[in-house]
Design a protein around this motif. Sequence first.
Motif, PDB file in Angstrom:
ATOM      1  N   GLN A 190      -1.098  -6.650   4.388  1.00 46.38           N
ATOM      2  CA  GLN A 190      -2.188  -7.408   4.991  1.00 46.38           C
ATOM      3  C   GLN A 190      -1.628  -8.350   6.034  1.00 46.38           C
ATOM      4  O   GLN A 190      -0.832  -9.244   5.726  1.00 46.38           O
ATOM      5  N   ASP A 240      -7.838  -6.835   7.251  1.00 47.32           N
ATOM      6  CA  ASP A 240      -8.051  -6.379   5.883  1.00 47.32           C
ATOM      7  C   ASP A 240      -6.756  -5.817   5.295  1.00 47.32           C
ATOM      8  O   ASP A 240      -5.858  -5.389   6.026  1.00 47.32           O
ATOM      9  N   ARG A 241      -6.705  -5.791   3.981  1.00 41.54           N
ATOM     10  CA  ARG A 241      -5.571  -5.173   3.308  1.00 41.54           C
ATOM     11  C   ARG A 241      -5.625  -3.669   3.547  1.00 41.54           C
ATOM     12  O   ARG A 241      -6.688  -3.048   3.399  1.00 41.54           O
ATOM     13  N   ARG A 251      -1.869   1.538 -10.749  1.00 39.40           N
ATOM     14  CA  ARG A 251      -3.089   2.227 -11.139  1.00 39.40           C
ATOM     15  C   ARG A 251      -2.782   2.980 -12.426  1.00 39.40           C
ATOM     16  O   ARG A 251      -1.854   3.787 -12.451  1.00 39.40           O
ATOM     17  N   ALA A 278      -7.434   3.464  -1.604  1.00 35.91           N
ATOM     18  CA  ALA A 278      -8.341   2.309  -1.546  1.00 35.91           C
ATOM     19  C   ALA A 278      -7.817   1.178  -2.417  1.00 35.91           C
ATOM     20  O   ALA A 278      -7.493   1.389  -3.589  1.00 35.91           O
ATOM     21  N   PRO A 279      -7.740  -0.032  -1.877  1.00 37.28           N
ATOM     22  CA  PRO A 279      -7.267  -1.148  -2.700  1.00 37.28           C
ATOM     23  C   PRO A 279      -8.060  -1.322  -3.990  1.00 37.28           C
ATOM     24  O   PRO A 279      -7.494  -1.662  -5.037  1.00 37.28           O
ATOM     25  N   GLY A 280      -9.355  -1.073  -3.938  1.00 39.98           N
ATOM     26  CA  GLY A 280     -10.190  -1.253  -5.114  1.00 39.98           C
ATOM     27  C   GLY A 280      -9.897  -0.289  -6.249  1.00 39.98           C
ATOM     28  O   GLY A 280     -10.354  -0.504  -7.374  1.00 39.98           O
ATOM     29  N   ALA A 281      -9.116   0.751  -5.967  1.00 44.70           N
ATOM     30  CA  ALA A 281      -8.786   1.730  -7.002  1.00 44.70           C
ATOM     31  C   ALA A 281      -7.635   1.277  -7.889  1.00 44.70           C
ATOM     32  O   ALA A 281      -7.362   1.912  -8.905  1.00 44.70           O
ATOM     33  N   TYR A 282      -6.965   0.202  -7.516  1.00 44.90           N
ATOM     34  CA  TYR A 282      -5.793  -0.260  -8.256  1.00 44.90           C
ATOM     35  C   TYR A 282      -6.166  -1.400  -9.207  1.00 44.90           C
ATOM     36  O   TYR A 282      -7.009  -2.231  -8.901  1.00 44.90           O
ATOM     37  N   ASP A 283      -5.481  -1.381 -10.346  1.00 40.35           N
ATOM     38  CA  ASP A 283      -5.846  -2.284 -11.433  1.00 40.35           C
ATOM     39  C   ASP A 283      -5.072  -3.597 -11.412  1.00 40.35           C
ATOM     40  O   ASP A 283      -5.586  -4.626 -11.858  1.00 40.35           O
ATOM     41  N   TYR A 284      -3.839  -3.556 -10.961  1.00 39.08           N
ATOM     42  CA  TYR A 284      -2.993  -4.748 -10.999  1.00 39.08           C
ATOM     43  C   TYR A 284      -2.271  -4.909  -9.670  1.00 39.08           C
ATOM     44  O   TYR A 284      -1.906  -3.909  -9.029  1.00 39.08           O
ATOM     45  N   TRP A 285      -2.026  -6.179  -9.323  1.00 39.92           N
ATOM     46  CA  TRP A 285      -1.423  -6.499  -8.036  1.00 39.92           C
ATOM     47  C   TRP A 285      -0.321  -7.538  -8.212  1.00 39.92           C
ATOM     48  O   TRP A 285      -0.412  -8.411  -9.083  1.00 39.92           O
TER      49      TRP A 285
END
Length: 124
Positions: free
Chosen positions: A39, A44-45, A99, A107-114
């Motif tokens: 980012q 956007d990321r 994920r 897609a960033p929204g598909a990943y669970d942890y960051w």
Amino acid sequence: QVLLTESGGGLVQAGGSLRLSCAASGRFFSRYTMGWFRQAPGKDREFVAAINWNGDNTDYADSVKGRFTISRDNAKNTVYLQMNSLKAGDTADYYCAARINAPLATAPGAYDYWGQGTQVTVSS
């Protein structure tokens, strides 16, 4: 809960290289699809690269194909991003993401942890 910790960012001249690392907590790292995102300020990321659980399937953004390589070492619970031929446009905060028990995704929204991110600055 999965904790992800990135390292390896820094300042590099255009044309140079950096290797980012992302260490994951927990016993089930080999079940995770791992991704790298970035980012830049005011943007956007965006997806950079992803790797499946055993490393035999990878995906890259067009902007980094041929320059960046994602890899993983399940024995060390670590995923890497080797970045070569860096350009000023690669300047950004870089994040790894996990994920759980799912295929590659962009897609960033598909990943669970960051993770918290590591800064990469490429000077021209």
